[in-house]
Design a protein around this motif. Sequence first.
Motif, PDB file in Angstrom:
ATOM      1  N   TYR A 171       0.836  -1.198   0.000  1.00  0.00           N
ATOM      2  CA  TYR A 171       0.000   0.000   0.000  1.00  0.00           C
ATOM      3  C   TYR A 171       0.873   1.252   0.000  1.00  0.00           C
ATOM      4  O   TYR A 171       1.781   1.387   0.836  1.00  0.00           O
ATOM      5  CB  TYR A 171      -0.933  -0.012   1.214  1.00  0.00           C
ATOM      6  CG  TYR A 171      -2.021  -1.052   1.105  1.00  0.00           C
ATOM      7  CD1 TYR A 171      -3.286  -0.720   0.638  1.00  0.00           C
ATOM      8  CD2 TYR A 171      -1.773  -2.388   1.438  1.00  0.00           C
ATOM      9  CE1 TYR A 171      -4.281  -1.666   0.505  1.00  0.00           C
ATOM     10  CE2 TYR A 171      -2.768  -3.350   1.313  1.00  0.00           C
ATOM     11  CZ  TYR A 171      -4.015  -2.984   0.851  1.00  0.00           C
ATOM     12  OH  TYR A 171      -4.997  -3.941   0.716  1.00  0.00           O
ATOM     13  N   ASP A 174      -0.526   6.604   1.311  1.00  0.00           N
ATOM     14  CA  ASP A 174      -1.334   6.876   2.501  1.00  0.00           C
ATOM     15  C   ASP A 174      -1.038   8.255   3.090  1.00  0.00           C
ATOM     16  O   ASP A 174      -1.894   8.862   3.734  1.00  0.00           O
ATOM     17  CB  ASP A 174      -1.113   5.792   3.559  1.00  0.00           C
ATOM     18  CG  ASP A 174       0.349   5.633   3.911  1.00  0.00           C
ATOM     19  OD1 ASP A 174       1.186   5.603   2.989  1.00  0.00           O
ATOM     20  OD2 ASP A 174       0.665   5.532   5.111  1.00  0.00           O
ATOM     21  N   LEU A 186      -7.727   3.469   7.271  1.00  0.00           N
ATOM     22  CA  LEU A 186      -7.644   2.499   6.182  1.00  0.00           C
ATOM     23  C   LEU A 186      -8.040   1.120   6.682  1.00  0.00           C
ATOM     24  O   LEU A 186      -7.475   0.610   7.649  1.00  0.00           O
ATOM     25  CB  LEU A 186      -6.214   2.451   5.627  1.00  0.00           C
ATOM     26  CG  LEU A 186      -5.913   1.337   4.620  1.00  0.00           C
ATOM     27  CD1 LEU A 186      -6.726   1.527   3.336  1.00  0.00           C
ATOM     28  CD2 LEU A 186      -4.427   1.287   4.300  1.00  0.00           C
ATOM     29  N   ASN A 187      -9.020   0.515   6.024  1.00  0.00           N
ATOM     30  CA  ASN A 187      -9.413  -0.861   6.314  1.00  0.00           C
ATOM     31  C   ASN A 187      -8.766  -1.758   5.256  1.00  0.00           C
ATOM     32  O   ASN A 187      -9.202  -1.805   4.108  1.00  0.00           O
ATOM     33  CB  ASN A 187     -10.935  -0.994   6.288  1.00  0.00           C
ATOM     34  CG  ASN A 187     -11.382  -2.427   6.546  1.00  0.00           C
ATOM     35  OD1 ASN A 187     -10.658  -3.217   7.147  1.00  0.00           O
ATOM     36  ND2 ASN A 187     -12.574  -2.768   6.088  1.00  0.00           N
ATOM     37  N   THR A 188      -7.702  -2.451   5.652  1.00  0.00           N
ATOM     38  CA  THR A 188      -6.996  -3.344   4.734  1.00  0.00           C
ATOM     39  C   THR A 188      -7.713  -4.682   4.688  1.00  0.00           C
ATOM     40  O   THR A 188      -7.704  -5.430   5.670  1.00  0.00           O
ATOM     41  CB  THR A 188      -5.535  -3.535   5.183  1.00  0.00           C
ATOM     42  OG1 THR A 188      -4.896  -2.260   5.259  1.00  0.00           O
ATOM     43  CG2 THR A 188      -4.789  -4.428   4.193  1.00  0.00           C
ATOM     44  N   LYS A 190      -7.409  -7.053   1.886  1.00  0.00           N
ATOM     45  CA  LYS A 190      -6.579  -8.066   1.243  1.00  0.00           C
ATOM     46  C   LYS A 190      -5.109  -7.703   1.361  1.00  0.00           C
ATOM     47  O   LYS A 190      -4.727  -6.540   1.219  1.00  0.00           O
ATOM     48  CB  LYS A 190      -6.944  -8.203  -0.251  1.00  0.00           C
ATOM     49  CG  LYS A 190      -8.347  -8.716  -0.509  1.00  0.00           C
ATOM     50  CD  LYS A 190      -8.483 -10.171  -0.099  1.00  0.00           C
ATOM     51  CE  LYS A 190      -9.878 -10.690  -0.402  1.00  0.00           C
ATOM     52  NZ  LYS A 190     -10.050 -12.087   0.047  1.00  0.00           N
ATOM     53  N   ARG A 191      -4.290  -8.717   1.596  1.00  0.00           N
ATOM     54  CA  ARG A 191      -2.837  -8.534   1.608  1.00  0.00           C
ATOM     55  C   ARG A 191      -2.165  -9.301   0.479  1.00  0.00           C
ATOM     56  O   ARG A 191      -0.990  -9.100   0.189  1.00  0.00           O
ATOM     57  CB  ARG A 191      -2.244  -8.941   2.955  1.00  0.00           C
ATOM     58  CG  ARG A 191      -2.771  -8.080   4.104  1.00  0.00           C
ATOM     59  CD  ARG A 191      -1.920  -8.206   5.338  1.00  0.00           C
ATOM     60  NE  ARG A 191      -2.419  -7.333   6.384  1.00  0.00           N
ATOM     61  CZ  ARG A 191      -2.107  -6.055   6.529  1.00  0.00           C
ATOM     62  NH1 ARG A 191      -1.274  -5.499   5.656  1.00  0.00           N
ATOM     63  NH2 ARG A 191      -2.583  -5.337   7.519  1.00  0.00           N
ATOM     64  N   LYS A 218     -13.498   2.878  -1.937  1.00  0.00           N
ATOM     65  CA  LYS A 218     -12.759   1.616  -1.846  1.00  0.00           C
ATOM     66  C   LYS A 218     -12.086   1.293  -3.172  1.00  0.00           C
ATOM     67  O   LYS A 218     -12.424   1.869  -4.215  1.00  0.00           O
ATOM     68  CB  LYS A 218     -13.678   0.473  -1.439  1.00  0.00           C
ATOM     69  CG  LYS A 218     -14.739   0.120  -2.482  1.00  0.00           C
ATOM     70  CD  LYS A 218     -15.613  -1.042  -2.019  1.00  0.00           C
ATOM     71  CE  LYS A 218     -16.670  -1.373  -3.071  1.00  0.00           C
ATOM     72  NZ  LYS A 218     -17.551  -2.501  -2.640  1.00  0.00           N
ATOM     73  N   CYS A 241      -9.411  -2.773  -0.304  1.00  0.00           N
ATOM     74  CA  CYS A 241      -9.311  -1.893   0.861  1.00  0.00           C
ATOM     75  C   CYS A 241     -10.418  -0.848   0.797  1.00  0.00           C
ATOM     76  O   CYS A 241     -11.042  -0.640  -0.255  1.00  0.00           O
ATOM     77  CB  CYS A 241      -7.938  -1.211   0.925  1.00  0.00           C
ATOM     78  SG  CYS A 241      -7.639  -0.062  -0.447  1.00  0.00           S
TER      79      CYS A 241
END
Length: 254
Positions: A171, A174, A186-188, A190-191, A218, A241
């Motif tokens: 990411y 930011d 930030l709502n993560t 997927k990694r 998103k 995200c």
Amino acid sequence: MFLWRSVIAKSLHLRHYTQSASALAAALDDPPSFTYLEGLPRPDPKYDETILAIPRAASGTSASAKERKQGRVPSIVFEQEDGQHGGNKRLISVRANQIRKLVNHLGYSFLLSRLFDLEVRADFESDEVVEKVRVLPRRLHLHSGTDAPLNVTFIRAPSHALLKVEVPLVYIGDDVCPGIRKGASLNTIKRKVKYLCPADIIPPYIEVDLSELDVGQKLVMGDLKVHPALKLLQSKDEAVCKILGARVSDQRRR
């Protein structure tokens, strides 16, 4: 090779091509070549390394335990995606210290999205090379308490191969993200994202750019910028995200 043969054969059938036998043979035996595109992540040559290995005669719990006691990691090399069904399989052992070093330098997920040269020698101190092949680490098991490598699975990765790879996400942006600058978070979701990749252009990671996301917006998998030859193996509408606004209770405290 069989993957490209199947694709080309179907294409020829659907389009009703009337090519000579020699031209058809050339198409089947000359799969397309790919290179990394400018502006997209590519492997850092700083981490190029040849993994050394030796043949392993026995498998099983007892034999694997003996290998680990001698500072080696029991491993296996499969033939592309269907190798576990009886393809060109080779039992090997690699040095635990070398695998541990690669994990520490690259990170677990990034190790599994990078190609390496694998050199199988008669013995670690020997100059006799049994096999040299390019591979992709497919699975790596670590000890839950010590993170010591327990076993590694490799997949052969010739240029014509198509390999399923879980590519890690990185990411960025930011610090200038409009939503985060307004106090949102930030709502993560997927990694990693799974793609079918030509072996020559497996991305070491994929960048997720947050620089234009505002509160409530998103990014989905279809928004990710990748080489057009990569095939997404998950839904393109699946969220990667999201920028979440601050809770009402948090706003009142301010």
